[in-house]
Design an enzyme around this catalytic site. Structure first.
Site, short mmCIF file in Angstrom:
data_model
loop_
_atom_site.label_atom_id
_atom_site.label_comp_id
_atom_site.label_asym_id
_atom_site.label_seq_id
_atom_site.Cartn_x
_atom_site.Cartn_y
_atom_site.Cartn_z
N GLY A 7 1.24 -1.45 -0.14
CA GLY A 7 0.04 0.08 0.07
C GLY A 7 0.70 1.38 -0.18
N GLY A 8 2.30 1.09 -0.79
CA GLY A 8 3.34 2.19 -0.49
C GLY A 8 2.76 3.51 -1.18
N GLY A 10 -0.52 4.71 -0.93
CA GLY A 10 -1.50 5.05 -0.75
C GLY A 10 -1.12 6.43 0.25
CG PHE A 11 -4.03 9.43 3.45
CD1 PHE A 11 -2.83 10.24 3.58
CD2 PHE A 11 -4.70 8.65 4.77
CE1 PHE A 11 -3.00 11.44 3.86
CE2 PHE A 11 -4.81 10.13 5.47
CZ PHE A 11 -4.03 11.09 5.84
CB ILE A 12 -1.34 5.91 5.74
CG1 ILE A 12 -2.19 6.40 6.45
CG2 ILE A 12 0.12 5.81 7.06
CD1 ILE A 12 -2.64 5.49 7.22
CB ALA A 73 -2.06 -3.14 1.46
CB SER A 116 -7.64 0.43 12.64
OG SER A 116 -9.08 1.23 13.06
CE1 TYR A 176 -10.50 -0.75 7.81
CE2 TYR A 176 -10.96 0.22 9.76
CZ TYR A 176 -9.78 -0.05 8.99
OH TYR A 176 -8.72 0.97 8.73
CG ASN A 205 -10.47 9.36 13.73
OD1 ASN A 205 -11.00 8.66 14.66
ND2 ASN A 205 -11.76 8.92 12.68
#
Length: 354
Positions: A7-8, A10-12, A73, A116, A176, A205
């Site tokens: 997930g590199g 992506g946002f984070i 990811a 999370s 989720y 968040n």
């Protein structure tokens, strides 16, 4: 250190890649570029590989010569409805299982997992008569009538919300959340079976530059920022009094870097969870107001709408992360929201890879 970042793009993940490069590490970037997060026309950033973490051949190839994995990811948010459940389970849990199996096969024994705070369900509550209590899911008739605060499950009295520690019982309230908890269980099983070292950073968040545009899978900060970009007022659900911990994405990236660099000191054969938040709870209504003011946009509208599966208050104590890894958040709420109001939302991401 050579680090595979799933997930590199992506946002984070893209901010983690930046932090790794800045500290002289070598990121190996993979991302499936799913349309729900990146749009239909997304292209892999220079130096990265477009690959799905559910593809064992691709994952094994990218693990060659890697010292550690930073697993970002995932599908995020509540999605559209329960019909999304197979996609969430496939992306988040099957993907994690494939990655861990490939790590076991190739001998890569260090993992930082994007966890999370949703695994806790509702946060910590205290009743003046009964002490620490755990209210169950809120009933739809109460939400429909505007009774948003959970009451004491024993006497119905108003409750005082507090901070949740990592040892609190978990109680995922939506698909989720269930997949994020399953990821932790899978990582813990991998660590026990292989003698690996694993850390789960339970994000609060997260907000900041490069958030995805307004989609059913975006977080509340992105939804508000997207509305303001259209010249519309942010629509705040319930009465806006939901307490959250908004933590800046660069601080989250720094927490990942601290965890990666400290993996050698983590216990073998176990997963250690760390809450990752700013330590400064704010309400959703407050966040919407500060963001709208910073953007010069219309004031938020409190709608009274609700979503089943949402929790009322969830803020956690990040003292363990600070004590164990020496991490401290550096971006304050007002500063971060002002920057976020002025930053663009993500279509494609410019990820710097050396």
């Amino acid at each position: 250190m050579r680090v595979l970042v799933t997930g590199g793009a992506g946002f984070i993940g893209s901010h983690i890649v930046d932090a790794l490069v800045a500290q002289g590490h070598e990121p190996v970037v993979m991302d499936a570029l799913l349309a729900g997060a990146h749009g239909e026309e997304a292209e892999p950033p220079p130096g990265s590989v477009r690959a799905d973490v559910r593809d064992p051949d691709a994952v094994r190839a990218l693990l060659r010569g890697v010292d550690a994995v930073c697993h970002q990811a995932a599908m995020v948010g509540l999605g559209k409805d329960f019909a999304d459940a197979p996609d969430y389970v496939s992306c988040n849990d099957l993907g994690t299982a494939v990655l861990l199996a490939a790590m076991a096969e190739t001998g890569v024994g260090r993992l930082v997992l994007a966890g999370s705070m949703v695994v806790y369900g509702e946060g910590r509550y205290d009743c003046p008569a009964h002490g620490r209590v755990r209210p169950g899911p809120r009933a739809e008739p109460d939400l429909r009538d505007g009774r948003f605060e959970p009451g004491c499950p024993r006497c119905g009295a108003p409750l005082a919300p507090g901070l949740v520690g990592e040892d609190a019982p978990v109680d995922p309230r939506n698909v989720y959340a269930a997949t994020k908890l399953t990821q932790e269980h899978l990582a813990a099983s991998w660590a026990r079976a292989t003698g690996g070292r694993a850390v789960a950073l339970r994000y609060h968040n997260v907000y900041g530059p490069r958030m995805p545009r307004d989609t059913p899978y975006a977080g509340v900060a992105s939804l508000f920022r997207s509305a303001l970009a259209r010249g519309e007022a942010p629509r705040v659900f319930e009465d806006g009094g939901q307490r959250r911990d908004f933590v800046h994405v660069r601080d989250v990236a720094a927490a990942n870097l601290a965890a990666l660099e400290a993996l050698g000191q983590q216990p073998r054969g176990a997963l250690t969870p760390y809450n990752t938040g700013s330590g400064e709870p704010h309400t959703v209504g407050e966040m919407a107001t500060v963001l709208a003011d910073a953007a010069g946009g219309p004031a938020p509208v409190v709608t009274g709408e609700y979503r089943l599966g949402d929790v009322r208050h969830i803020t956690a104590d990040s003292a363990r992360l600070r004590a164990a890894l020496g991490w401290r958040p550096e971006v304050g709420f007002a500063q971060g929201m002002a920057e976020f109001a002025a930053s663009g939302l993500r279509g494609t991401v410019d990820v710097r890879v050396s």
